[in-house]
Design an enzyme around this catalytic site. Structure first.
Site, PDB file in Angstrom:
ATOM      1  N   TYR A  79       0.852  -1.190   0.000  1.00 13.47           N
ATOM      2  CA  TYR A  79       0.000   0.000   0.000  1.00 13.47           C
ATOM      3  C   TYR A  79       0.888   1.240   0.000  1.00 13.47           C
ATOM      4  O   TYR A  79       1.608   1.516   0.956  1.00 13.47           O
ATOM      5  CB  TYR A  79      -0.890  -0.027   1.238  1.00 13.47           C
ATOM      6  CG  TYR A  79      -2.093   0.877   1.176  1.00 13.47           C
ATOM      7  CD1 TYR A  79      -3.327   0.378   0.755  1.00 13.47           C
ATOM      8  CD2 TYR A  79      -2.025   2.202   1.578  1.00 13.47           C
ATOM      9  CE1 TYR A  79      -4.451   1.188   0.731  1.00 13.47           C
ATOM     10  CE2 TYR A  79      -3.145   3.018   1.557  1.00 13.47           C
ATOM     11  CZ  TYR A  79      -4.356   2.509   1.129  1.00 13.47           C
ATOM     12  OH  TYR A  79      -5.472   3.325   1.100  1.00 13.47           O
ATOM     13  N   TYR A 125      -5.692   5.453  -7.074  1.00 12.53           N
ATOM     14  CA  TYR A 125      -5.946   5.302  -5.649  1.00 12.53           C
ATOM     15  C   TYR A 125      -7.395   4.858  -5.479  1.00 12.53           C
ATOM     16  O   TYR A 125      -8.322   5.674  -5.486  1.00 12.53           O
ATOM     17  CB  TYR A 125      -5.691   6.622  -4.923  1.00 12.53           C
ATOM     18  CG  TYR A 125      -6.073   6.606  -3.455  1.00 12.53           C
ATOM     19  CD1 TYR A 125      -5.290   5.917  -2.534  1.00 12.53           C
ATOM     20  CD2 TYR A 125      -7.200   7.272  -2.995  1.00 12.53           C
ATOM     21  CE1 TYR A 125      -5.623   5.902  -1.185  1.00 12.53           C
ATOM     22  CE2 TYR A 125      -7.541   7.265  -1.652  1.00 12.53           C
ATOM     23  CZ  TYR A 125      -6.755   6.587  -0.753  1.00 12.53           C
ATOM     24  OH  TYR A 125      -7.086   6.567   0.581  1.00 12.53           O
TER      25      TYR A 125
END
Length: 388
Positions: A291, A341
């Site tokens: 991430y 994102y």
């Protein structure tokens, strides 16, 4: 009861990734779910479970109606922002393994650029314990995710001698991967380390190019039993391990009370569980989806997960260590810095593509992929495998 090997991701789907989708978040969710079901060779009538994030604006029953699902036997929401990403698959896999549901769709959809932008200053009026945590920080101007992460990034630099250039190498790698991924927002647009260093400051020590982009879009995943998945059109991504985790004195993005600001204890909890439950080690992983909302936390994750020792991540990534062809290719799709994102869900889809051998930037001979969710918050992770 062990979860390992009992469930698999059988379908993946997504909308396009943009800065202005021009349609509602509910429609984005429905489009992504239908795409994932089509990929799995299933239809809405096969679905009896839905899982999403607490932050998703699309209620499970609304998505049920839009898709035409006859009835749900299982529905769940996972909290803590991007930390929920892999947790959605964990919940779905547990439901399938215990007979609560047969086919569960995990989804996340938002207009995060054209609508509510998570990177903007926060004014929390929540009348709950999380609101109380925010009240200790927001009045002092501590109001954005970049500011919250910058505190830990600066401590990491002090502790281990890391530099802004070390963070920049992460951004350069992600944008290089995105440049050859046709689905990425930054397709065809790599950057140099010099461009990273010249980008404007957001919060010292973070430059603009240390921060992930803001995107509109949706991603969905279909989870079913590993046995059933093997009879569906695409090779299954078997869930070898799934975990959620917190650290000591955990807070929501304010992880300053653990005793060591240069670490991410929640990810350490997740990593320990993933290795134990899967029986694998870092040496067994061919590519990792980490991430990457902010570049410094990619370095710290490498350390928490055991790919290198404390303070060794800057050396690990030098000379292309996390790039395609490096010792551990990270985010071959470009990640959230380069592709989009979507709160980490697009990373899980990339892990599935890598296992299928269909990724735009395919890593050779992939058998095991580690995936992480948002850091700095209570988080989650997965190990997906081709194992039968």
């Amino acid at each position: 009861m062990t979860l390992s090997g009992k469930a698999a991701i059988a379908g993946i789907g997504a909308t396009e990734f943009s800065k202005d989708s021009g349609r509602s978040e509910l429609r984005l969710a429905a489009e992504a779910c239908l795409s994932a079901l089509h990929d799995a060779g299933l239809g809405p009538a096969d679905v009896d479970g839905l899982v999403t994030f607490t932050g998703d604006a699309n209620a499970e029953i609304a998505v049920q109606r839009e898709l035409g699902i006859p009835a749900l036997r299982f529905f769940s929401r996972v909290d803590y922002g991007g930390g929920a990403a892999c947790g959605t698959v964990a919940h779905a896999a547990m439901a399938v393994a215990t007979g609560q549901a047969d086919v569960v769709v995990c989804y996340r959809a938002f207009n995060e650029r054209s609508g509510h932008r998570f990177g903007q200053a926060t004014a929390s009026g929540r009348a709950d314990s999380t609101g109380l945590e925010f009240s200790w920080h927001l009045p002092f101007g501590f109001a954005t995710p970049a500011a919250w992460v910058a505190m830990q990034a600066r401590r990491y630099m002090h502790e281990y001698g890391a530099t802004s250039e070390d963070f920049g190498r992460v951004a350069v790698a992600m944008r290089r991967h995105a440049a050859t991924n046709p689905q990425a927002w930054f397709h065809g647009r790599p950057i140099t380390l010099e461009e990273h260093q010249a980008s404007r400051w957001i919060v010292d020590p973070l430059h603009l190019l240390d921060c992930c982009q803001e995107s509109d879009g949706g991603v969905a995943l279909v989870v079913t039993s590993a046995d059933r998945a093997r009879d569906l059109p695409n090779p299954p991504a078997v869930i070898a391990a799934a975990a959620q985790g917190t650290g000591p004195d955990q807070m929501m993005m304010f992880g300053y009370y653990t005793g060591d600001l240069a670490t991410l204890p929640a990810m350490g909890t997740v990593g320990t569980a993933l290795w134990a439950r899967s029986g694998l080690t870092p040496a067994d992983v061919q590519t990792a989806i980490l991430y990457d909302h902010f570049t410094p936390f990619v370095l710290i994750q490498l350390e928490e997960l055991g790919f290198c020792g404390r303070g060794e991540a800057p050396d690990f990534i030098k000379d292309g260590g996390i790039e395609l062809g490096g010792r551990l290719p990270v985010n071959p799709n470009g990640g959230q810095l380069g592709e989009a994102y979507i709160h980490g869900m697009n990373g899980i889809a990339e892990a599935v593509r890598q296992l299928r051998g269909t990724a735009a930037n395919q890593v050779p001979s992939v058998e095991n992929v580690l995936v992480t969710a948002g850091t700095g918050v209570p988080t989650s992770g997965l190990i997906l495998t081709t194992a039968n």
